[in-house]
Design an enzyme around this catalytic site. Structure first.
Site, short mmCIF file in Angstrom:
data_model
loop_
_atom_site.label_atom_id
_atom_site.label_comp_id
_atom_site.label_asym_id
_atom_site.label_seq_id
_atom_site.Cartn_x
_atom_site.Cartn_y
_atom_site.Cartn_z
N HIS A 12 -14.99 1.78 -0.94
CA HIS A 12 -13.88 0.91 -0.52
C HIS A 12 -12.83 1.66 0.28
CE1 HIS A 12 -14.84 -2.18 -3.94
NE2 HIS A 12 -15.78 -2.07 -3.03
N TYR B 172 0.83 -1.21 0.00
CA TYR B 172 0.00 0.00 0.00
C TYR B 172 0.86 1.26 0.00
CZ TYR B 172 -4.31 -2.57 0.26
OH TYR B 172 -5.37 -3.39 -0.07
N1 APR Z 1 -11.51 3.89 -19.58
C1 APR Z 1 -12.57 3.10 -19.28
N2 APR Z 1 -12.45 1.84 -18.78
C2 APR Z 1 -11.19 1.38 -18.58
C3 APR Z 1 -10.03 2.14 -18.88
C4 APR Z 1 -10.23 3.45 -19.40
N3 APR Z 1 -9.19 4.25 -19.71
N4 APR Z 1 -8.93 1.39 -18.59
C5 APR Z 1 -9.39 0.21 -18.11
N5 APR Z 1 -10.74 0.20 -18.11
C6 APR Z 1 -11.65 -0.85 -17.65
C7 APR Z 1 -11.12 -2.25 -17.77
O1 APR Z 1 -11.46 -2.79 -19.05
C8 APR Z 1 -11.87 -2.97 -16.66
O2 APR Z 1 -13.10 -3.51 -17.12
O3 APR Z 1 -11.82 -0.63 -16.26
C9 APR Z 1 -12.16 -1.87 -15.64
C10 APR Z 1 -11.32 -2.01 -14.37
O4 APR Z 1 -11.74 -3.19 -13.74
P1 APR Z 1 -10.93 -3.72 -12.44
O5 APR Z 1 -9.48 -3.68 -12.75
O6 APR Z 1 -11.60 -5.01 -12.04
O7 APR Z 1 -11.19 -2.61 -11.34
P2 APR Z 1 -12.53 -2.38 -10.50
O8 APR Z 1 -13.73 -2.78 -11.30
O9 APR Z 1 -12.48 -0.99 -10.02
O10 APR Z 1 -12.34 -3.40 -9.27
C11 APR Z 1 -13.32 -3.34 -8.27
O11 APR Z 1 -12.04 -4.86 -6.90
O12 APR Z 1 -9.85 -5.34 -6.49
C12 APR Z 1 -11.00 -4.82 -5.91
O13 APR Z 1 -11.33 -3.22 -4.25
C13 APR Z 1 -10.78 -3.40 -5.52
O14 APR Z 1 -12.14 -1.45 -5.96
C14 APR Z 1 -11.59 -2.62 -6.55
C15 APR Z 1 -12.67 -3.59 -6.94
#
Ligand code: APR
Length: 245
Positions: free
Chosen positions: A119, A67
């Site tokens: 979160h 972190y």
């Molecule tokens: N614009 C739009 N979408 C994007 C971009 C962008 N520039 N870059 C990436 N993405 C999309 C990816 O295709 C993906 O579907 O954003 C999404 C990110 O997904 P994750 O990496 O799973 O992140 P998130 O959905 O925020 O995860 C949710 O999981 O790990 C835990 O607590 C953590 O808050 C997080 C939660």
């Protein structure tokens, strides 16, 4: 992007709008997402190895250092046009709620006001024993800093896998999702509960559900409109089409 005219018309008169964001919204600020293959934060680790109470009990220094590394990465990050477009949407729409899964604080940094951090926030640190919050801690890199009050190990004030979300924020998010006319799911893979269920709560309430994401997600087949691309590009285009034409 050519947004459908009925969608544009609907947004110009919408009074209650909810936006749920995920790591994708901060990707164009240079921050890694979680599940993007190979580049995501989890590419080299498994979430349960770093972001869970069990991981912290097993290896507190590894978790603390991960972190600390993420806080350093966020220090240099600035909001991108997608964050600022959401600020303008909040200023244009009478009742606007921004729910975020992101812990980077960039929405508030950009000027968003009504933000629900489901979160937590990585810049906040609290004691793992007595829960006391602190903004300062020792810079001894050899050990995890301890609480001034009770000597317990300090930890980031973020929600780990298996932990409950902050009650107030979650209840407010569910209330907003159930009452809105339009629900946006932006930059999230929509796989982590309970955040992922908010879009369904909105849909069950008869809201128009919109996805803006770089790629399709499990939510895509169930939305009314899906726009695939970068949120930092699509959101400013949407704001321009609806409120600045
Ligand atoms: N614009 C739009 N979408 C994007 C971009 C962008 N520039 N870059 C990436 N993405 C999309 C990816 O295709 C993906 O579907 O954003 C999404 C990110 O997904 P994750 O990496 O799973 O992140 P998130 O959905 O925020 O995860 C949710 O999981 O790990 C835990 O607590 C953590 O808050 C997080 C939660």
């Amino acid at each position: 992007m050519n947004f459908p005219s009925d969608f544009i018309r609907f947004l110009t008169t919408a009074e209650q709008v909810v936006v749920l964001t995920g790591a994708g919204v901060s990707q164009e600020s240079g921050l890694r997402t979680f599940r993007d293959a190979q580049t995501g934060l989890w590419a080299q680790y498994k979430p349960e190895d770093l972001a869970s109470p069990e991981a912290f009990a097993r290896a507190p220094k590894l978790v603390w250092d991960w972190y600390a590394w993420r806080r350093e990465a966020i220090k240099g990050a600035r909001p991108n046009p997608g964050h600022y477009a959401l600020v303008e949407m909040e200023n244009r729409i009478p009742n606007f709620t921004l729910i975020t899964q992101n812990v980077d604080g960039l929405h508030r940094f950009a000027g968003s006001k009504n933000v629900l951090e489901l979160h937590g926030n990585i810049q906040r640190v609290r004691c793992s024993e007595c829960g006391m919050f602190t903004e300062t801690w020792g810079d001894d890199t050899e050990a995890v800093p301890v609480c001034h009050e009770c000597g317990g190990l300090l930890r980031p004030d973020v929600v780990w896998f298996g932990e409950a979300l902050p009650r107030g924020e979650l209840e407010a998010a569910v209330r907003a999702a159930r009452a809105c006319q339009v629900f946006f799911s932006i930059g999230t893979s929509g796989v982590v509960q309970p955040a992922a269920s908010l879009a369904h709560a909105a849909r069950n309430n008869g809201s128009v559900v919109v996805e803006i994401n770089a790629e399709p997600t499990p939510l895509t087949p169930r939305v009314d409109y899906a726009f695939h691309g970068k949120s930092g590009e699509l959101l400013p285009e949407l704001v321009k089409a609806v409120w600045r034409n």
